[in-house]
Design an enzyme around this catalytic site. Structure first.
Site, short mmCIF file in Angstrom:
data_model
loop_
_atom_site.label_atom_id
_atom_site.label_comp_id
_atom_site.label_asym_id
_atom_site.label_seq_id
_atom_site.Cartn_x
_atom_site.Cartn_y
_atom_site.Cartn_z
N ARG A 130 46.10 -56.22 0.35
CA ARG A 130 44.98 -57.09 -0.03
C ARG A 130 45.03 -57.31 -1.54
O ARG A 130 45.22 -56.37 -2.31
CB ARG A 130 43.66 -56.43 0.37
CG ARG A 130 42.42 -57.23 -0.02
CD ARG A 130 41.16 -56.48 0.37
NE ARG A 130 39.96 -57.22 -0.04
CZ ARG A 130 38.95 -56.67 -0.73
NH1 ARG A 130 39.00 -55.40 -1.05
NH2 ARG A 130 37.91 -57.39 -1.05
N GLU A 164 48.03 -45.07 -10.87
CA GLU A 164 47.65 -46.23 -10.06
C GLU A 164 48.71 -47.31 -10.22
O GLU A 164 48.92 -47.84 -11.30
CB GLU A 164 46.27 -46.74 -10.52
CG GLU A 164 45.66 -47.77 -9.60
CD GLU A 164 44.23 -48.12 -10.01
OE1 GLU A 164 43.48 -48.61 -9.15
OE2 GLU A 164 43.87 -47.90 -11.19
N CYS A 190 41.44 -51.88 -7.22
CA CYS A 190 41.14 -50.46 -7.44
C CYS A 190 40.97 -49.73 -6.12
O CYS A 190 41.11 -48.51 -6.06
CB CYS A 190 39.89 -50.31 -8.30
SG CYS A 190 38.45 -51.16 -7.65
N GLY A 198 37.07 -51.65 -14.75
CA GLY A 198 38.38 -51.68 -15.39
C GLY A 198 39.01 -50.30 -15.38
O GLY A 198 38.64 -49.44 -14.58
N SER A 199 39.91 -50.08 -16.31
CA SER A 199 40.66 -48.83 -16.33
C SER A 199 39.81 -47.66 -16.83
O SER A 199 38.86 -47.85 -17.59
CB SER A 199 41.89 -48.98 -17.23
OG SER A 199 41.52 -49.01 -18.59
N LYS A 256 31.55 -60.80 -20.31
CA LYS A 256 32.80 -60.94 -21.02
C LYS A 256 33.90 -60.79 -19.99
O LYS A 256 34.28 -59.69 -19.60
CB LYS A 256 32.91 -59.86 -22.12
CG LYS A 256 33.89 -60.20 -23.25
CD LYS A 256 35.34 -60.26 -22.83
CE LYS A 256 35.86 -58.93 -22.37
NZ LYS A 256 37.32 -59.03 -21.91
N PRO A 257 34.44 -61.92 -19.45
CA PRO A 257 35.49 -61.83 -18.45
C PRO A 257 36.83 -61.45 -19.08
O PRO A 257 37.02 -61.58 -20.29
CB PRO A 257 35.53 -63.24 -17.86
CG PRO A 257 35.09 -64.13 -18.97
CD PRO A 257 34.08 -63.32 -19.76
N ALA A 258 37.76 -61.03 -18.25
CA ALA A 258 39.10 -60.70 -18.73
C ALA A 258 39.75 -61.94 -19.32
O ALA A 258 39.58 -63.06 -18.81
CB ALA A 258 39.95 -60.16 -17.58
N TRP A 299 40.41 -58.77 -14.36
CA TRP A 299 41.09 -59.99 -13.96
C TRP A 299 41.41 -60.05 -12.48
O TRP A 299 41.72 -61.12 -11.95
CB TRP A 299 42.40 -60.15 -14.75
CG TRP A 299 43.26 -58.92 -14.77
CD1 TRP A 299 43.37 -58.01 -15.79
CD2 TRP A 299 44.15 -58.45 -13.73
NE1 TRP A 299 44.25 -57.02 -15.45
CE2 TRP A 299 44.75 -57.27 -14.21
CE3 TRP A 299 44.49 -58.93 -12.47
CZ2 TRP A 299 45.66 -56.54 -13.44
CZ3 TRP A 299 45.40 -58.21 -11.70
CH2 TRP A 299 45.98 -57.03 -12.19
N ASN A 300 41.35 -58.94 -11.75
CA ASN A 300 41.90 -58.95 -10.40
C ASN A 300 41.01 -59.64 -9.37
O ASN A 300 41.49 -60.18 -8.38
CB ASN A 300 42.25 -57.52 -9.94
CG ASN A 300 41.08 -56.58 -9.99
OD1 ASN A 300 40.11 -56.79 -10.72
ND2 ASN A 300 41.15 -55.50 -9.22
N GLU A 322 32.81 -48.63 -13.10
CA GLU A 322 33.65 -48.69 -11.89
C GLU A 322 35.08 -48.71 -12.40
O GLU A 322 35.57 -49.72 -12.87
CB GLU A 322 33.30 -49.93 -11.07
CG GLU A 322 33.80 -49.85 -9.64
CD GLU A 322 35.18 -50.47 -9.47
OE1 GLU A 322 36.15 -49.68 -9.43
OE2 GLU A 322 35.29 -51.69 -9.39
N ARG A 379 29.08 -59.39 -8.45
CA ARG A 379 28.58 -58.07 -8.06
C ARG A 379 27.70 -57.47 -9.15
O ARG A 379 26.88 -56.57 -8.88
CB ARG A 379 29.77 -57.15 -7.77
CG ARG A 379 29.44 -55.95 -6.93
CD ARG A 379 30.66 -55.36 -6.30
NE ARG A 379 31.53 -54.67 -7.24
CZ ARG A 379 32.67 -54.08 -6.91
NH1 ARG A 379 33.12 -54.13 -5.67
NH2 ARG A 379 33.40 -53.46 -7.81
#
Length: 483
Positions: free
Chosen positions: A285, A388, A291, A235-236, A181-183, A157-158, A257, A166
């Site tokens: 930012r 994090e 991340c 994601g995480s 599949k977006p957040a 989502w960020n 990633e 990308r």
């Protein structure tokens, strides 16, 4: 200038599978504005059957898309780049409404995200193999590159646009079809992108978008379907590990990633004013929800007080508020859970003995806001040095020697990015080579670039996105032996 109401009314809210389609059963789920907590849209809530529908569409056109001339694929990607650029203000406003970031941040993401389509439109025509005589003189070696096949991208989502482009850019350039599949927090930007891709001439089925509030249940049948050949995830780390396990059954190509715990190392020979400006970029930012955000500030003791004072003064100037307000420079966090997480990490550090130099408490009220915060005198056991934070919090700790600074920076299971500030070229190279990360910013607070390979090591994942390397993630290598 388009109004918020008109913009939201123009966004597809159905699934995108060869065009807008309802979810099986017609269920929907809400999308909230993080600045107010209000529902701004309801989008289709996909079922596992809908995911299979999307894979059916991708598989049906995979061969045709792979056979499409590279120049033609590239021109479609270029057309999408131009369409995003032409509608940059709409994309920026939409991202601010569903993700919360200040409008200048959203505008920067539009430029960054669109650039992946331009970069990979150019890379589409540069896919190449090799031809050579076998050294033993027994024949010829022909190495051929071809698309891996249908891909699944799971995006966070960020960065609602850039984390999709990308992945979509190189996949389409390579000749792969893709399901995104977006957040669930930020599905609208990706639905608008799918619409623009269709308008730019992308054939139906090449790109599908499935929105859902039940990610694992909906993606499970895809990961178990032999027609899917590639999974890419941002994601995480815990979720990434589970996805790697699930994808092992079909031996899927995977790119991960994952999380970061980026150190920002300032040596006593650094330009402190430049280091502070770099720290603002690396920390604030995207409101710190990145991340690549600097998570731990390791500052050599001789300059630690100066750096702390100047960074605190600079961060105090950030204005917290609704991202659509022209005066806002720091928007809300994505949701209440993230606000609770940031608050908990700061409270844990303070309880352990850390000192609050700036901020440190959520203001309350509607929306999920947390102020720019600086912490000092942080004990080594504090969770904020290991986890994090994903928010606008800068914990500062000192070190004496270069060896101590490097060891502290590497004292984490993560390895995505690190930042180093020093005037010494020898030290910059020595430390950069010693850092256990996939990327290093030397006297720079922002390292992301579509022309550079983005990715980490250790528990920050594997694979690279962007650069010449990015398209290789979507290509299989075939060896053909000739007499």
């Amino acid at each position: 200038m388009v109004t918020e109401t008109a913009l939201l009314a123009s966004i597809p809210t159905q699934l995108w599978i060869g065009g807008p389609v309802d979810a099986t059963g017609g269920a929907t789920f809400p999308v909230h504005n993080p600045a107010t907590g209000e529902v701004i849209a309801r989008v289709a809530d996909a079922t596992p059957d809908d995911a299979v529908r999307a894979l059916d569409a991708a598989a049906a056109v995979q061969a045709e898309w792979a056979a499409t001339p590279a120049r033609q694929r590239g021109e479609i990607l270029r057309a999408v780049f131009e369409a995003i650029t032409a509608r940059a203000e709409e994309f920026a406003l939409l991202m601010t409404l569903e993700m919360g970031k200040a409008l200048p941040e959203s505008r920067n993401e539009v430029k960054y995200g669109a650039e992946f389509f331009r970069w990979f439109s150019e890379e589409a025509v540069r896919i190449h193999g090799r031809y050579q005589p076998a050294p033993a003189g027994t024949g010829r070696i022909l190495v051929h590159k071809q698309p891996v096949g249908p891909c699944l991208a799971i995006t966070p989502w960020n960065f609602p646009l850039a984390m999709g482009t990308r992945k979509i850019g190189p996949a389409l350039a390579a000749g792969c079809t893709m399901i995104v599949k977006p957040a669930g927090e930020t599905p609208l930007t990706m639905l608008l992108l799918a619409k623009l891709c269709s308008e730019a001439g992308l054939p139906d089925g090449v790109l599908s978008v499935i929105t859902t509030s039940r990610s694992s249940a909906v993606t499970a049948p895809l990961l178990n379907d032999p027609r899917l050949r590639k999974l890419t995830f941002t994601g995480s780390t815990p979720v990434g590990k589970k996805l790697v396990e699930q994808s092992a059954h079909g031996l899927l190509r995977t790119s991960m990633e994952l999380g970061g715990n980026a150190p920002f190392v300032v040596f006593d020979d650094a330009d402190i004013d430049a280091a502070v400006q770099g720290a603002l970029l690396a920390k604030l930012r995207n409101g710190g929800e990145a991340c690549t955000a600097a998570n731990r500030f390791h500052v050599q003791n001789a300059v630690r007080q100066e750096f702390t004072d100047k960074l605190s003064a600079a961060m105090a100037d950030y204005k917290l508020g609704n991202g659509v307000d022209p005066e806002t420079t720091l928007g809300p966090l994505i949701n209440e859970n993230q606000l609770d997480t940031v608050s908990e990490l700061v409270d844990d550090a303070v309880a352990a003995g850390a000192q609050v130099k700036l901020g440190g408490k959520a203001p309350g009220g509607p929306g999920w806001f947390y102020p720019a915060t600086v912490l000092t005198d942080i004990p080594p056991a504090a969770r904020i040095l290991r986890e994090e934070v994903f928010g606008p919090v800068a914990p500062i700790v000192g070190f004496e020697t270069e060896e101590e600074g490097l060891a502290a920076a590497n004292n984490t299971e993560f390895g995505l990015v690190a930042y180093v500030y020093t005037r010494s070229l020898d030290r910059a190279l020595r430390v950069a080579e010693g850092l256990e990360t996939g990327m290093v910013g030397v006297n720079r607070g922002v390292i992301s670039d579509p022309a550079a390979p983005f990715g980490g090591v250790k528990e920050s994942g594997f694979g690279r996105e962007g650069g010449f390397e990015g398209i290789e993630e979507y290509l299989d290598t075939k060896y053909i032996a000739l007499p």
